[in-house]
Design an enzyme around this catalytic site. Structure first.
Site: not given
Ligand code: GLU
Length: 490
Positions: A16, A261-264
């Site tokens: 995404p 980051s994307k995981r944040d």
């Protein structure tokens, strides 16, 4: 005025669109539109192993939601297509052959395990193995082997094409945001430009396409700055004029430590993607589903790293077109501040009509059977921070809430109970208007106005928040107000 400005947003379809990418797209869009230029969406999908299905569609949908519609793209077409790199293989093949002919690139046949061995041997000696002028003649390539052998190998074994990095050359270039940068080519390696699967690498395809698509300005994230010396040398090798470059600073985690980051999103409890993303077991909520308006997100993204001297904070996309200057983007990373985004969101919500709020609430919450009325929205509008949660954030408008225990302990005593009883009796006799309700409360509040209001909020809201108390009472109506007071004092 620079007519003919052409910029591109060039994501790789590996998942995404993250806020960092969205901001790069926005800055490109603004720079194009401000200069009557063209905004291009190019998909960099040469690394097909990393491709994640649905990413391209997601990126297009997200840009559309934010109002950043490309003038040329894979689905829209244009005069410089195709706009997906995987469909431009013939172009890269032709250009890599030209570069080899010019002597600026060469074929390399080294096996992966041999390169690994060189790396390890260097490491043992405390050195770093760099494939460049220092040792390329000791390796297996078209510079070290004779012509016949090369011709044979080209037909029989897999090979790559490497850039012949000039030895000891100072690469000097200007970045619109960072100013003059100088890098010695001694530290750079003979990068692979063309892979054994007959696909170009990012660097090669990126430079060839920027030239072929007549890109005038490359605006992209700071993480690409280390690649710029190589890109500049590629332009030089081809004899092409490079575009203007602007590397925008990173978006940092809310803590300020490291790149967001994307995981944040999961870690900090807020989205990092514009729209919901689902892929296999992976599911992330987007800003849209979180109740953030695209106008607010765009405004916030613009401010993240860029600000005008007058400290103005509310910018519509049209305002931004008048004010935005790529040169005034700051050099240092900007912390992602979700609270600030919510504040901006509430500013946009306040400017919206209640009807529009209801419409957008329903479009986000299409699954919920929830009747949000105009009267309810009129009452709470200044307090709405995000649209998705109106039903839960303002649940007390729709049903009685249990008072918070700690608050009940603090606020409910003999005096406040006696006040509530007296007020209850007055309300029973007349319940006409907000002003009359207020007068009656003042009249019987022996415990003081503040304490009486607190006790009433406890009954009606369950906690010490909410809109004007007397407007709220009128909204709830006599029967409901009496019921809620009664359940607390009974
Ligand atoms: N494909 C690169 C990315 O995914 C583009 C970098 C650039 O804009 O040059 O971000």
């Amino acid at each position: 005025m620079s007519e003919g400005v052409r910029v591109r947003f060039a994501p790789s379809p590996t998942g995404p669109l993250h806020v960092g990418g969205l901001r790069a797209a926005l800055y490109n869009y603004l720079h194009a539109k401000k200069n009557n230029g063209t905004f291009i969406l190019r998909v960099e999908d040469t690394d097909q192993k990393r491709e994640v299905g649905g990413s391209y569609e997601y990126i297009e949908k997200s840009l559309r939601w934010c109002g950043l519609n490309p003038d040329e793209s894979p689905s829209k077409g244009g005069d410089f297509g195709p706009y997906k790199q995987s469909q431009r293989k013939n172009i890269y093949k032709k250009q890599i052959e030209i570069l080899v002919e010019k002597g600026a690139a060469y074929y390399a046949f080294d096996k992966a395990e041999d390169l690994e061995m060189h790396r390890k041997n260097h490491e043992k000696k405390g050195k770093t193995f760099i494939y460049n002028a220092h040792n390329r003649l000791k390796l297996v390539n078209s510079l070290s082997l004779d012509k016949k052998k090369v011709e044979k190998l080209l037909k029989t074994v897999p090979y790559v094409v490497r850039f012949k990095m000039p030895d000891n050359k100072m690469v000097v270039f200007e970045d619109e945001i960072r100013g003059k940068i100088e890098v010695s080519s001694r530290e750079l390696d003979d990068k692979v430009l063309y892979k054994s699967d007959k696909m170009p690498t990012y660097h090669f395809a990126n430079v060839v396409d920027d030239h072929m698509m007549k890109i005038t300005h490359v605006i992209r994230g700071e993480e690409w700055l280390p690649s710029l010396p190589l890109h500049m040398l590629l332009y030089e090798a081809f004899g092409w004029e490079p575009p203007v470059f602007a590397h925008i600073p990173l978006i940092l985690k809310p803590t300020g430590k490291g790149k967001l980051s994307k995981r944040d999103g999961e870690k900090f409890g807020h989205p990092v993607f514009p729209l919901e993303w689902r892929s296999g077991d992976e599911k992330h909520l987007g800003f849209k589903e979180f109740g953030v308006l695209p106008e607010a997100l765009i405004n916030y993204m613009a401010l993240l790293g860029w600000s005008k001297e007058d400290n103005k904070e509310i910018y519509s996309l049209t305002d931004l077109l008048g004010s935005f200057e790529i040169k005034s983007v700051g050099k240092s990373g900007a912390k992602f501040d979700f609270e600030k985004l919510l504040w901006l969101n509430s500013q946009y919500i306040q400017k919206m009509s209640s009807e529009e709020i209801i419409k957008r609430f329903s479009s986000i919450n299409s699954g919920k059977k929830f009747n949000l009325t105009k009267e309810a929205v009129d009452l709470i509008k200044p307090r709405i921070e995000r649209l998705a949660n109106i039903d839960t954030d303002f649940n007390y408008l729709f049903e009685a809430q249990e008072p918070e225990l700690a608050l009940e302990k603090k606020l409910l005593n003999d005096d406040s109970r006696s006040f509530l009883k007296t007020y209850y009796n007055l309300l029973e006799k007349s319940f006409e208007s907000a002003s009359q309700l207020k007068e009656d409360l003042v009249q019987c509040s022996k415990i003081g106005f503040g304490k009486s209001m607190g006790a009433m909020r406890l009954c009606l809201v369950g906690k010490l928040e909410g809109p004007d108390l007397f407007e709220l009472m009128m909204f709830l109506g006599k029967k409901e107000v009496m019921k809620r007071i009664h359940s607390v004092i009974a």
